[in-house]
Design a protein around this motif. Sequence first.
Motif, PDB file in Angstrom:
ATOM      1  N   ASN A 158      53.594  45.136  31.553  1.00 45.58           N
ATOM      2  CA  ASN A 158      52.232  44.613  31.645  1.00 45.58           C
ATOM      3  C   ASN A 158      51.559  45.004  32.963  1.00 45.58           C
ATOM      4  OD1 ASN A 158      53.788  43.205  29.747  1.00 45.58           O
ATOM      5  ND2 ASN A 158      52.639  41.318  29.979  1.00 45.58           N
ATOM      6  N   GLU A 164      45.217  41.080  37.657  1.00 40.90           N
ATOM      7  CA  GLU A 164      44.399  40.407  36.652  1.00 40.90           C
ATOM      8  C   GLU A 164      43.645  39.238  37.289  1.00 40.90           C
ATOM      9  OE1 GLU A 164      44.737  38.094  32.343  1.00 40.90           O
ATOM     10  OE2 GLU A 164      46.546  38.946  33.241  1.00 40.90           O
ATOM     11  N   ASN A 265      43.350  33.811  30.496  1.00 43.32           N
ATOM     12  CA  ASN A 265      44.257  34.904  30.867  1.00 43.32           C
ATOM     13  C   ASN A 265      44.787  35.664  29.658  1.00 43.32           C
ATOM     14  OD1 ASN A 265      47.074  32.743  31.923  1.00 43.32           O
ATOM     15  ND2 ASN A 265      45.973  32.826  30.003  1.00 43.32           N
ATOM     16  N   ASN A 266      45.115  36.945  29.911  1.00 48.06           N
ATOM     17  CA  ASN A 266      45.488  37.868  28.848  1.00 48.06           C
ATOM     18  C   ASN A 266      46.667  37.394  28.006  1.00 48.06           C
ATOM     19  OD1 ASN A 266      47.642  40.267  28.349  1.00 48.06           O
ATOM     20  ND2 ASN A 266      45.593  40.897  27.708  1.00 48.06           N
ATOM     21  N   ALA A 269      45.426  35.394  25.018  1.00 46.21           N
ATOM     22  CA  ALA A 269      44.171  35.824  24.399  1.00 46.21           C
ATOM     23  C   ALA A 269      44.312  36.132  22.907  1.00 46.21           C
ATOM     24  CB  ALA A 269      43.618  37.044  25.128  1.00 46.21           C
ATOM     25  N   THR A 288      38.150  37.395  28.678  1.00 49.70           N
ATOM     26  CA  THR A 288      39.516  37.769  29.014  1.00 49.70           C
ATOM     27  C   THR A 288      39.551  39.235  29.418  1.00 49.70           C
ATOM     28  OG1 THR A 288      41.831  37.582  28.296  1.00 49.70           O
ATOM     29  CG2 THR A 288      40.285  38.539  26.708  1.00 49.70           C
ATOM     30  N   THR A 290      41.990  42.795  28.651  1.00 51.87           N
ATOM     31  CA  THR A 290      43.011  43.289  27.729  1.00 51.87           C
ATOM     32  C   THR A 290      43.340  44.747  27.995  1.00 51.87           C
ATOM     33  OG1 THR A 290      43.668  43.355  25.399  1.00 51.87           O
ATOM     34  CG2 THR A 290      41.450  44.135  25.921  1.00 51.87           C
ATOM     35  N   TYR A 291      44.424  45.213  27.346  1.00 58.11           N
ATOM     36  CA  TYR A 291      44.783  46.634  27.434  1.00 58.11           C
ATOM     37  C   TYR A 291      45.304  47.153  26.096  1.00 58.11           C
ATOM     38  CZ  TYR A 291      49.210  44.249  28.420  1.00 58.11           C
ATOM     39  OH  TYR A 291      50.293  43.399  28.370  1.00 58.11           O
ATOM     40  N   MET A 387      42.236  47.672  32.836  1.00 56.82           N
ATOM     41  CA  MET A 387      42.040  46.623  31.843  1.00 56.82           C
ATOM     42  C   MET A 387      40.577  46.624  31.400  1.00 56.82           C
ATOM     43  SD  MET A 387      44.418  43.466  33.292  1.00 56.82           S
ATOM     44  CE  MET A 387      44.760  42.760  31.679  1.00 56.82           C
TER      45      MET A 387
END
Length: 410
Positions: A158, A164, A265-266, A269, A288, A290-291, A387
């Motif tokens: 991650n 983040e 937070n991711n 999500a 949020t 994301t990736y 992200m």
Amino acid sequence: MRSWSGRTLAISASAAAIALALVGQASAQKAYGPGASDQEIKVGNFVPYSGPASAYGIVGKVEAAYVRMLNDKGGINGRRINYISYDDAYSPPKAVEQTRKLVESDEVLFLFQTLGTPSNSAIMKYTNSKKVPQIFVSSGGSKFGNDPKQFPWTMPFNPSYETEGRLYAQYILQTLPNAKIAVLVQNDDYGKDIYKGFKEGLGDKTSMIVAEAPYDLAEPTVDSQMLKLKASGADVFVNFATPKFAAQATRKLGELGWKPVHLLNNVSASVGAVLKPAGFENAQDAITLTYVKDPTDPAWASDPGIKAWSEFMDKYVPDGDRTNALTVYGFAAGQTLEHILRQAGDNLTRENIMNVATSLKDFSPTVLYPGIVMSTSKTDHFPIEQMQLMRFKGDRWEADGPLLSAQGKH
């Protein structure tokens, strides 16, 4: 005739000798560490299939299913992958026990995607002392990528949680400079990591935080924390919770009639695992980062990566929740495992697995968000450093703005 036959015989003998030498050379080029052979590659894993973070259990199930798919296709370079995955219940002592079992009894070649910041923190010194690759850890804990000199055998999958956190702070400073912030945070290594980044991102503006409410995993609900945060008069709610508690907190927003700007937070999500149980009406306009591609977004309906994921789910995880982005995450991790093993070829030693893992160059699992790639080196163990900001609308996440680069900000 005799002389010609003699020459033929000599040439044949010479060719045979060369062939034997080549075979011997090819055999000599094969190298195996514990858990690897001509027939098999043992890979170790633990995931919380039970306990307070059991929502993450689907990640292990998807990864195991991906390995089944690979084995159905003949494995990797003719070798079957033996993916041994245990339940650590999100408990560090249990994680230590399972890791020792994987390394000392099962004799796996390496650990892959072991999940959770607290659990991986507990095994990190052990894996490095044993020189066992602990790769693509299912966590963005800064400690897993920040110190490759001291922990050369560990690396995360991650993006950094600290990064983040900084990006959420950056968003607030740029768009809500007069905000009053309330923070719900998990009281463990994960929560401390992302909250540290958040505070660092605010810099000399930490006074914007008017209330914070930590919770422990053993607590049944975060209702009392949410009451405290609402009472603070905050107009921004930062939700640094894992899925079970993030869903509770989001649902409580609706019950309390509290409508702050909601940063989620991711790790929590997922539409299926968190927002649907919380009630979509309570999650509107949540933000949020994301990736991975969101499987609920119709924009990806004809995307080759999501199509491949969907076909995989049909065959190997037919009862899996298609609205749960954790299944997409598990698929991306499975593709990464496949890539590492193919690149390692016949050199299946622990040293070479680590060498391959720390030599990624713009590798992109097909379900990563467009523009995001994975690159690593001996001195940079964070593979994902970008992200995408997302906003929740209706029943899905929508992209909001360009990719945010976190390079060099672990």
